[in-house]
Design a protein around this motif. Structure first.
Motif, short mmCIF file in Angstrom:
data_model
loop_
_atom_site.label_atom_id
_atom_site.label_comp_id
_atom_site.label_asym_id
_atom_site.label_seq_id
_atom_site.Cartn_x
_atom_site.Cartn_y
_atom_site.Cartn_z
N GLU A 128 5.72 11.85 11.22
CA GLU A 128 5.38 11.87 9.80
C GLU A 128 6.34 11.03 8.98
N CYS A 139 1.95 1.72 -3.57
CA CYS A 139 0.83 2.21 -4.39
C CYS A 139 0.57 3.69 -4.15
N LEU A 140 0.65 4.10 -2.91
CA LEU A 140 0.33 5.49 -2.54
C LEU A 140 1.47 6.46 -2.86
N HIS A 141 2.69 6.07 -2.52
CA HIS A 141 3.80 7.02 -2.58
C HIS A 141 4.68 6.90 -3.83
N ALA A 142 4.87 5.69 -4.32
CA ALA A 142 5.76 5.52 -5.48
C ALA A 142 5.07 5.91 -6.78
N TYR A 143 3.77 5.72 -6.81
CA TYR A 143 3.00 6.02 -8.01
C TYR A 143 1.86 6.99 -7.66
N PRO A 144 2.20 8.24 -7.37
CA PRO A 144 1.16 9.20 -6.99
C PRO A 144 0.20 9.47 -8.14
N ASP A 145 -0.98 9.88 -7.78
CA ASP A 145 -2.02 10.21 -8.77
C ASP A 145 -2.38 9.04 -9.66
N PHE A 172 12.00 6.40 -2.14
CA PHE A 172 11.75 6.78 -0.76
C PHE A 172 12.78 6.10 0.12
N GLN A 196 0.82 -1.21 0.00
CA GLN A 196 0.00 0.00 0.00
C GLN A 196 0.86 1.27 0.00
N ASN A 197 1.99 1.24 0.70
CA ASN A 197 2.90 2.39 0.68
C ASN A 197 3.43 2.63 -0.73
#
Length: 123
Positions: free
Chosen positions: A103, A54-60, A88, A51-52
């Protein structure tokens, strides 16, 4: 089961494929004879890593894949998640003092680290 082997699963970086990743990890844990509590910890760590990415490596929702490699050794499973998205490295942020610790090392990384019990490696 052979003394050691490697598996690779390649899926789109899309949360719809999370169950496939977890099923892959669960199946290998069962094949290796791991206890249920250990399999659940591995599934949770895999969920957080996937999930990290999906969310952060491939934004939008940018298209891309996640490659889940598993090295099975006697009594040990090593999971590796790779992507070709944005990089990251939490170690770079933790020591700058510019971002609050809460954060930087979110729950996901803490759970991944807890499942491993020793360390995590980022490439």
């Amino acid at each position: 089961m052979p003394d050691g082997f490697r598996t690779t699963l390649r899926v789109p970086a899309d949360n719809r494929f999370l169950k496939l990743v977890q099923g892959h990890v669960r199946g290998l844990g069962l094949t290796a004879g791991f206890q249920e509590k250990d399999i659940l910890s591995l599934e949770l760590a895999a969920e957080e890593a996937f999930q990290n990415i999906c969310l952060h490596a491939y934004p939008d929702g940018d298209p891309g894949d996640v490659i889940v490699s598993t090295d099975m050794l006697q009594g040990e499973m090593r999971l590796s998640f790779q992507d070709e998205g944005l990089p990251f490295d939490p170690s770079m942020l933790e020591h700058t003092g510019t971002v609050p610790q809460s954060e930087v090392a979110g729950l996901g990384l803490k759970l991944i680290h807890a499942a491993d019990g020793r360390n995590y490696t980022l490439f």
